[in-house]
Write a protein that holds these residues in place. Structure first.
Motif, PDB file in Angstrom:
ATOM      1  N   ARG A 145       0.835  -1.213   0.000  1.00 47.51           N
ATOM      2  CA  ARG A 145       0.000   0.000   0.000  1.00 47.51           C
ATOM      3  C   ARG A 145       0.863   1.253   0.000  1.00 47.51           C
ATOM      4  O   ARG A 145       0.603   2.217  -0.728  1.00 47.51           O
ATOM      5  CB  ARG A 145      -0.923  -0.003   1.211  1.00 47.51           C
ATOM      6  CG  ARG A 145      -1.934  -1.132   1.230  1.00 47.51           C
ATOM      7  CD  ARG A 145      -2.820  -1.006   2.473  1.00 47.51           C
ATOM      8  NE  ARG A 145      -3.436  -2.289   2.798  1.00 47.51           N
ATOM      9  CZ  ARG A 145      -4.451  -2.815   2.148  1.00 47.51           C
ATOM     10  NH1 ARG A 145      -4.961  -2.166   1.118  1.00 47.51           N
ATOM     11  NH2 ARG A 145      -4.951  -3.981   2.497  1.00 47.51           N
ATOM     12  N   LEU A 146       1.872   1.256   0.846  1.00 46.43           N
ATOM     13  CA  LEU A 146       2.749   2.422   0.926  1.00 46.43           C
ATOM     14  C   LEU A 146       3.521   2.621  -0.373  1.00 46.43           C
ATOM     15  O   LEU A 146       3.717   3.758  -0.816  1.00 46.43           O
ATOM     16  CB  LEU A 146       3.715   2.259   2.099  1.00 46.43           C
ATOM     17  CG  LEU A 146       3.097   2.432   3.492  1.00 46.43           C
ATOM     18  CD1 LEU A 146       4.088   1.999   4.570  1.00 46.43           C
ATOM     19  CD2 LEU A 146       2.666   3.872   3.722  1.00 46.43           C
ATOM     20  N   ILE A 195      -7.082  11.626  -3.211  1.00 47.92           N
ATOM     21  CA  ILE A 195      -8.235  10.842  -2.766  1.00 47.92           C
ATOM     22  C   ILE A 195      -7.959   9.355  -2.946  1.00 47.92           C
ATOM     23  O   ILE A 195      -8.266   8.536  -2.069  1.00 47.92           O
ATOM     24  CB  ILE A 195      -9.504  11.266  -3.538  1.00 47.92           C
ATOM     25  CG1 ILE A 195      -9.911  12.696  -3.141  1.00 47.92           C
ATOM     26  CG2 ILE A 195     -10.647  10.295  -3.275  1.00 47.92           C
ATOM     27  CD1 ILE A 195     -11.064  13.253  -3.944  1.00 47.92           C
ATOM     28  N   PHE A 196      -7.355   8.995  -4.094  1.00 43.59           N
ATOM     29  CA  PHE A 196      -7.035   7.590  -4.351  1.00 43.59           C
ATOM     30  C   PHE A 196      -6.051   7.049  -3.320  1.00 43.59           C
ATOM     31  O   PHE A 196      -6.237   5.949  -2.778  1.00 43.59           O
ATOM     32  CB  PHE A 196      -6.452   7.450  -5.760  1.00 43.59           C
ATOM     33  CG  PHE A 196      -5.917   6.073  -6.057  1.00 43.59           C
ATOM     34  CD1 PHE A 196      -6.775   5.009  -6.263  1.00 43.59           C
ATOM     35  CD2 PHE A 196      -4.544   5.851  -6.109  1.00 43.59           C
ATOM     36  CE1 PHE A 196      -6.277   3.735  -6.531  1.00 43.59           C
ATOM     37  CE2 PHE A 196      -4.049   4.586  -6.372  1.00 43.59           C
ATOM     38  CZ  PHE A 196      -4.906   3.524  -6.577  1.00 43.59           C
ATOM     39  N   VAL A 197      -4.998   7.820  -3.023  1.00 42.82           N
ATOM     40  CA  VAL A 197      -3.989   7.373  -2.047  1.00 42.82           C
ATOM     41  C   VAL A 197      -4.609   7.249  -0.660  1.00 42.82           C
ATOM     42  O   VAL A 197      -4.338   6.293   0.078  1.00 42.82           O
ATOM     43  CB  VAL A 197      -2.789   8.344  -2.035  1.00 42.82           C
ATOM     44  CG1 VAL A 197      -1.857   8.046  -0.860  1.00 42.82           C
ATOM     45  CG2 VAL A 197      -2.020   8.248  -3.346  1.00 42.82           C
ATOM     46  N   PHE A 198      -5.456   8.200  -0.302  1.00 38.93           N
ATOM     47  CA  PHE A 198      -6.112   8.145   1.004  1.00 38.93           C
ATOM     48  C   PHE A 198      -6.968   6.881   1.111  1.00 38.93           C
ATOM     49  O   PHE A 198      -6.988   6.215   2.151  1.00 38.93           O
ATOM     50  CB  PHE A 198      -6.980   9.393   1.187  1.00 38.93           C
ATOM     51  CG  PHE A 198      -7.535   9.541   2.575  1.00 38.93           C
ATOM     52  CD1 PHE A 198      -6.743  10.003   3.609  1.00 38.93           C
ATOM     53  CD2 PHE A 198      -8.860   9.226   2.854  1.00 38.93           C
ATOM     54  CE1 PHE A 198      -7.249  10.145   4.892  1.00 38.93           C
ATOM     55  CE2 PHE A 198      -9.381   9.355   4.118  1.00 38.93           C
ATOM     56  CZ  PHE A 198      -8.567   9.822   5.143  1.00 38.93           C
ATOM     57  N   ALA A 232      10.553   2.740   7.098  1.00 33.89           N
ATOM     58  CA  ALA A 232      10.381   2.184   8.441  1.00 33.89           C
ATOM     59  C   ALA A 232       9.919   0.736   8.364  1.00 33.89           C
ATOM     60  O   ALA A 232      10.391  -0.120   9.121  1.00 33.89           O
ATOM     61  CB  ALA A 232       9.378   3.024   9.233  1.00 33.89           C
ATOM     62  N   VAL A 233       8.988   0.456   7.443  1.00 36.24           N
ATOM     63  CA  VAL A 233       8.509  -0.919   7.272  1.00 36.24           C
ATOM     64  C   VAL A 233       9.644  -1.820   6.806  1.00 36.24           C
ATOM     65  O   VAL A 233       9.824  -2.939   7.294  1.00 36.24           O
ATOM     66  CB  VAL A 233       7.341  -0.964   6.263  1.00 36.24           C
ATOM     67  CG1 VAL A 233       6.991  -2.404   5.908  1.00 36.24           C
ATOM     68  CG2 VAL A 233       6.123  -0.251   6.843  1.00 36.24           C
ATOM     69  N   LEU A 241       5.374   9.374   3.160  1.00 37.04           N
ATOM     70  CA  LEU A 241       5.062   8.003   2.737  1.00 37.04           C
ATOM     71  C   LEU A 241       6.333   7.188   2.516  1.00 37.04           C
ATOM     72  O   LEU A 241       6.401   6.007   2.871  1.00 37.04           O
ATOM     73  CB  LEU A 241       4.231   8.039   1.456  1.00 37.04           C
ATOM     74  CG  LEU A 241       2.805   8.572   1.602  1.00 37.04           C
ATOM     75  CD1 LEU A 241       2.211   8.896   0.231  1.00 37.04           C
ATOM     76  CD2 LEU A 241       1.929   7.580   2.333  1.00 37.04           C
ATOM     77  N   PHE A 242       7.350   7.838   1.933  1.00 38.61           N
ATOM     78  CA  PHE A 242       8.601   7.125   1.685  1.00 38.61           C
ATOM     79  C   PHE A 242       9.271   6.743   3.001  1.00 38.61           C
ATOM     80  O   PHE A 242       9.811   5.642   3.141  1.00 38.61           O
ATOM     81  CB  PHE A 242       9.540   8.002   0.853  1.00 38.61           C
ATOM     82  CG  PHE A 242      10.829   7.332   0.490  1.00 38.61           C
ATOM     83  CD1 PHE A 242      10.847   6.232  -0.362  1.00 38.61           C
ATOM     84  CD2 PHE A 242      12.036   7.787   1.008  1.00 38.61           C
ATOM     85  CE1 PHE A 242      12.037   5.604  -0.696  1.00 38.61           C
ATOM     86  CE2 PHE A 242      13.231   7.159   0.686  1.00 38.61           C
ATOM     87  CZ  PHE A 242      13.233   6.072  -0.174  1.00 38.61           C
TER      88      PHE A 242
END
Length: 310
Positions: A18-19, A134-137, A65-66, A59-60
């Motif tokens: 997702r990220l 909106i799509f990313v949210f 972090a992930v 986001l990056f």
């Protein structure tokens, strides 16, 4: 003295996917807004691109972090590579402050010397940017991963950018309807203020973490009082050190206790308290049965030798 590192559930691959999608979409539309801003002459679009840069960076860093949380620590990097996200946040925040200053400076110049703006191009690109946000949210809020703190924080950051896209759309509509181009630099300053607000918060948080500062969400004095009140065997809590490594709070502390019948059970209760009350999973607790010298753990007292009695 003992140490406990509770094992947190590993972040799911779904979070990473997702990220990654979110980073690609936001970065692509950020580039589109930069190109569109240069073609149309819209400073509001460039300012919104700056805001989208904050989103892409956030986001990056969440993606980093992930990724780096999965890498094991080694003898040289005993905490792994989690602090890399903090360093990236600091560099990003400094860059964003400089970008904001340049945009505001250009906005002031354009307000006194208006430049032509192609309203139609500006409107199309601003609307596309709004749809991208909106799509990313929506992507970040799908499924059970919305409960992940890292993903939720990134989603909130993206939500803030929606306002910037709306501002660029309003500026384009006003220019198309009235031909009043000064609305473009005016709204670009407004969007820049949103960028500066996010960048300033990011700068403060990253500096605090790089300086090993305690997270603002945890009141150490209150923690000491609550721990003493929650466990009758605990008489005093001192030499508390709390800092952040990536998203993870790390703590060391001394606890003066009444000699327990079951040392390990009391220690387990202390760790349970830290984990469930403050989400501190990585804690080193030194239990003492008599008070220690107040200066023996002072990091500035380089000449003292550190010895403890149990």
């Amino acid at each position: 003295m003992t140490h406990s590192h509770a094992v947190l559930p590993e972040k799911k691959d779904g979070n990473r996917r997702r990220l990654l999608i979110a980073v690609i979409v936001i970065a692509a539309f950020m580039a589109l807004e930069v190109i569109g801003g240069l073609i149309s002459g819209s400073l509001a679009l460039l300012a919104d691109a700056g805001h989208m840069l904050t989103d892409a960076a956030a986001l990056f860093m969440a993606l980093l972090a992930v990724h780096f949380a999965r890498r094991p620590a080694n003898a040289r990097h005993t905490f792994g590579w989690l602090r890399l996200t903090t360093l990236a946040a600091f560099v990003n925040a400094v860059a964003l402050v400089l970008i904001t200053v340049l945009i505001v400076w250009e906005a002031i110049r354009r307000f006194y010397q208006p430049q032509p703006v192609v309203g139609t191009t500006m409107l199309v690109i601003a609307f596309a940017g709004l749809m991208a946000n909106i799509f990313v949210f929506w992507i970040l809020h799908r499924g059970e991963d919305e409960k992940n703190m890292n993903v939720r924080a990134a989603a909130l950051h993206v939500m803030g950018d929606l306002l910037g896209s709306v501002g660029a759309i309003l500026a384009a509509l006003i220019i198309l309807w009235t031909g009043w181009t000064p609305i473009d630099p005016i709204l670009s300053v407004f969007v820049s203020c949103l960028v500066l607000r996010s960048a300033w918060r990011l700068l403060k948080e990253s500096i605090n973490e790089l300086l090993e500062g305690a997270p603002g969400a945890i009141d150490i004095a209150a923690l000491k009082r609550k721990l003493t009140a929650a466990l009758p065997e605990v008489r005093n809590v001192h030499h508390v050190h709390l800092w952040m490594v990536g998203e993870k709070p790390v703590m060391t502390m001394h606890v003066l206790v009444v000699p327990p019948h079951d040392h390990d059970a009391l220690l387990e209760r202390i760790h349970h308290f830290l984990m469930h009350e403050y989400q501190i999973a990585h804690a080193t607790v030194q239990m003492e049965y008599r008070g220690c010298d107040g200066h023996e753990c002072d990091l500035h007292d380089c000449g003292s030798h550190h010895g403890h009695h149990h």
